[in-house]
Design an enzyme around this catalytic site. Structure first.
Site, PDB file in Angstrom:
ATOM      1  N   SER A 277       4.137  85.015 193.667  1.00  0.00           N
ATOM      2  CA  SER A 277       5.146  86.206 193.689  1.00  0.00           C
ATOM      3  C   SER A 277       5.951  85.954 192.526  1.00  0.00           C
ATOM      4  O   SER A 277       5.312  86.447 191.470  1.00  0.00           O
ATOM      5  CB  SER A 277       6.040  85.558 194.949  1.00  0.00           C
TER       6      SER A 277
ATOM      7  N   ASP B 289       0.658  92.060 201.742  1.00  0.00           N
ATOM      8  CA  ASP B 289       1.847  91.673 201.005  1.00  0.00           C
ATOM      9  C   ASP B 289       3.229  92.025 201.363  1.00  0.00           C
ATOM     10  O   ASP B 289       4.196  91.480 201.083  1.00  0.00           O
ATOM     11  CB  ASP B 289       1.831  91.537 199.484  1.00  0.00           C
TER      12      ASP B 289
ATOM     13  N   HIS C 285       2.873  88.197 202.837  1.00  0.00           N
ATOM     14  CA  HIS C 285       3.339  87.723 201.411  1.00  0.00           C
ATOM     15  C   HIS C 285       3.575  86.132 201.716  1.00  0.00           C
ATOM     16  O   HIS C 285       3.964  85.624 202.650  1.00  0.00           O
ATOM     17  CB  HIS C 285       4.678  88.140 201.064  1.00  0.00           C
TER      18      HIS C 285
END
Ligand SMILES: *[C@@H]1O[C@H](CO)[C@@H](O)[C@H](O)[C@H]1NC(C)=O
Ligand SMILES: *[C@@H]1O[C@H](CO)[C@@H](O)[C@H](O)[C@H]1NC(C)=O
Ligand SMILES: *[C@@H]1O[C@H](CO)[C@@H](O)[C@H](O)[C@H]1NC(C)=O
Length: 621
Positions: A214, A340, A455
């Site tokens: 991320s 995600d 995610h």
């Protein structure tokens, strides 16, 4: 206890000591450090663990990190240090400290002698450049980013470190008064410390891999692009985040600096005076002066991330898209999770997780508009039409909800990653390029069945949680975890995820523009896991069709956050990224996609001659 027993006991102790390979006190540039030597299992090997070694001095508020002056005697490195000062989840108080620039090291040891020349993997955590810590969240004394499983299973050294986040890490006036990027410079200091010191821990300073997820994945990408890391990084892995993500760079930092200055009572009309004032303001007040809205937002969440890396003309000399020549000799893996965008779509459109609730075309159009501000209504219309085309064949709610998730996944993660991988490959000299799609479905019990890998779902597998806490996982989770650790650590060792210390379930072919190769990672991995041209028709849409639409507002225009005050949205500095070169797809002669691709794949564009492969563009959302 009799005499014989004592002798036997003594002998056993002596044998245990003699056979235990451990580092003991290690001499670093700052002085001696001593960690903990931990035995693994009965016959097992050992791991030396160092926690809380300073890699820089305690930072001054909103200033670049400086080298640590060193210490006398032996530093006991046995406990994690506090995270860098940040807001708590409720955003009404803070935790952590300003004095936070420390790192942790895991060194796997055999039974006889200490390890030498091991590959080194440095972890950079995510958290929106706003939160996070070197050890990660703690469940039952098991920290998410504990390096032990990766280190011992892959026979590599793992390093993790803290870097500054939020306003303290990224506030910038957009000029030399507060250039910003303090958190990125912390990351660079940690990487440089590892380069200078890791040999005494048994690491190979010429085989350093940085990896992150991320905002950590975007950080990895930015570190490879910065000239500051020249010669320091051999390899890099970006999980669900690259420098080209629309949330990775703040184009209008002064707007956000003013928000903070206003809250804490610093001058707004002169950035020199503003900077002086902010530097002597209570760092907790600076941290709490920004709040991420978590409901009732006018625009998608990404527009409210105020404190991000900036193009400062120094650490990042130019827009990231122009800096890929700096990564020409860095082997690179970048990939995403197949959903995600799910967690973000859940905030913006909560109905997607409720089987009994329906979403409408109006809801979706509003969401699309929030992502297409720079192209106005014609951008929203074109995007809406393109994404809803498949609804004519399948108008089920499940299909519509998946479309919402795919839109967010494409914009926030997948398309930027595909462009980054193409850009890396185009510029690569000695370096290799690989890409993956992680699709082991989320285990969140409250999610509908159709939800894939959300995610951050990849983290538990990369960090070996199915082995560290086996009761919480199924055998299939250990299969996934074993495969990921094997690919990741082999890559760190050799630059080829297939070759190294650990066997892999199937061969991972490198990415090229022509092949569009990517590896799909989940519990079932075999020859059919290598696929080609992921969602290329969507890539084509964003990089060609959408790009060609006229821009109606300045790129990077910042919507006013819902803080009540009505300060007008300022115009962003005149960016030149509209003027970047043509898409990665080369000439437009379309060829059919191989049948192995996912069902959404439609004709894949040929890349043309890779010798003259064109540079990709940045999508201006
Ligand atoms: C480290 O990298 C160098 C240069 O790429 C390579 O020759 C060497 O084999 C690597 N060391 C290990 C332990 O893999
Ligand atoms: C900035 O504001 C202060 C206080 O309102 C004022 O005294 C000063 O003249 C202003 N400076 C500029 C350059 O406008
Ligand atoms: C967008 O679509 C709506 C509904 O079809 C239409 O009324 C509007 O004129 C379109 N706007 C543009 C700029 O194409």
């Amino acid at each position: 206890m009799g005499r014989w027993e004592l002798v036997v006991l003594g002998l056993a102790c002596w044998l245990a000591v003699a056979s235990a390979a451990k580092l003991g006190a290690v001499y670093t540039e700052g002085g001696f450090v001593e960690g903990v030597n931990k035995k693994l299992g009965l016959l097992g090997n050992y791991v030396d663990i160092f926690k809380g070694i300073p890699y820089a001095a305690a930072p001054k508020t909103l200033e670049n990190p400086q080298r640590h002056p060193g210490w006398q005697g032996t530093l006991k490195a046995k406990d994690f240090k506090k995270r860098c000062l940040q807001a708590t989840i409720t955003q009404d108080s803070t935790y952590g400290k300003e004095d936070c620039l420390y790192l942790n090291i895991w060194v796997p040891q055999g039974r006889k002698e200490v390890s030498r020349n091991l590959p080194v993997m440095i972890w950079i955590y995510g958290g929106g450049f706003l939160v996070g810590s070197s050890q990660g969240a703690n469940f039952l004394s098991n920290y998410l980013y504990d390096g032990e499983e990766i280190a011992t299973r892959g026979n590599v050294i793992v390093v993790s470190f803290n870097y500054r986040v939020g306003p303290l890490g990224f506030l910038s006036t957009g000029d030399s008064n507060l250039p910003g990027n303090y958190g990125l410079r912390d990351q660079h200091m940690a990487i440089a410390w590892v380069k200078r010191n890791i040999a005494v821990f048994g690491g190979d300073p010429d085989n350093i891999t940085i990896f992150g997820e991320s905002a950590g994945g975007a950080s990895v990408s930015l570190q490879t692009l910065s000239p500051y890391n020249k010669g320091l990084i051999k390899r890099a892995i970006s999980q669900s985040g690259v420098a080209l993500c629309p949330w990775a760079i703040q184009k209008n930092p002064l707007f956000w600096a003013k928000k903070i200055a206003e809250k804490v009572g610093c001058p707004l009309n002169d950035t020199g005076r503003m900077a002086k004032c902010l530097k002597i303001t209570d760092p907790r007040a600076l941290t709490l002066a920004y709040k991420m809205p978590l409901a009732g937002m006018e625009y998608p969440m990404l527009h409210y991330l105020g404190f991000l890396p900036v193009v400062d003309g120094d650490f990042l000399p130019s827009d990231p898209i122009n800096l890929y020549a700096n990564a020409a000799d860095i082997d690179y893996i970048a990939g995403t999770n197949d959903m995600d965008g799910h967690v973000f779509a859940s905030v913006e459109m909560p109905a997607i997780n409720k089987d009994k609730r329906a979403i409408t075309e109006e809801d979706f159009y509003k969401l699309v508009s929030g992502f297409t501000i720079t192209k106005g209504p014609s951008g929203a219309n074109a995007t809406f039409d393109f994404y809803t085309k498949p609804w004519a064949q399948d108008s089920s709610q499940e299909n519509k909800k998946k479309t919402v998730v795919h839109l967010e996944t494409d914009i926030l993660f997948l398309m930027p990653t595909e462009i980054a991988v193409a850009q890396h490959k185009t510029n690569a000299k000695s370096a290799k390029t690989y890409t993956y799609l992680f699709s082991q479905p989320s285990r969140m019990p409250t999610y509908p069945r159709w939800v894939g890998a959300d995610h951050a779902d990849d983290l538990q597998y990369v960090f070996g949680k199915p082995f560290a806490t086996p009761l919480g996982y199924r055998p299939q989770d250990r299969t996934v975890s074993k495969a990921m650790i094997a690919y990741w650590t082999n890559f760190a060792r050799t630059g080829d995820p297939n070759m190294g210390h650990s066997p892999v379930p199937t061969h991972w072919d490198p990415y090229t523009l022509e092949s569009g190769n990517y590896l799909e990672i989940n519990k079932k991995m075999d020859g059919s896991s290598m696929k080609q041209h992921l969602r290329t028709n969507y890539l084509q849409y964003w990089t060609v069709t959408y790009q060609a639409l006229p821009t109606v507002t300045g790129e990077g225009a910042t919507p006013t956050p819902p803080t009540g005050d009505s300060e007008a949205t300022p115009t962003p500095p005149a960016g030149d990224s509209e003027a970047t070169p043509a898409p990665p797809t080369g000439d437009s002669e379309a060829t059919p996609a191989p049948p192995a691709g996912d069902s959404e794949a439609t004709p894949a564009p040929t890349a043309g001659n890779s010798e003259v492969a064109q540079m990709p563009i940045v999508i201006g959302f």
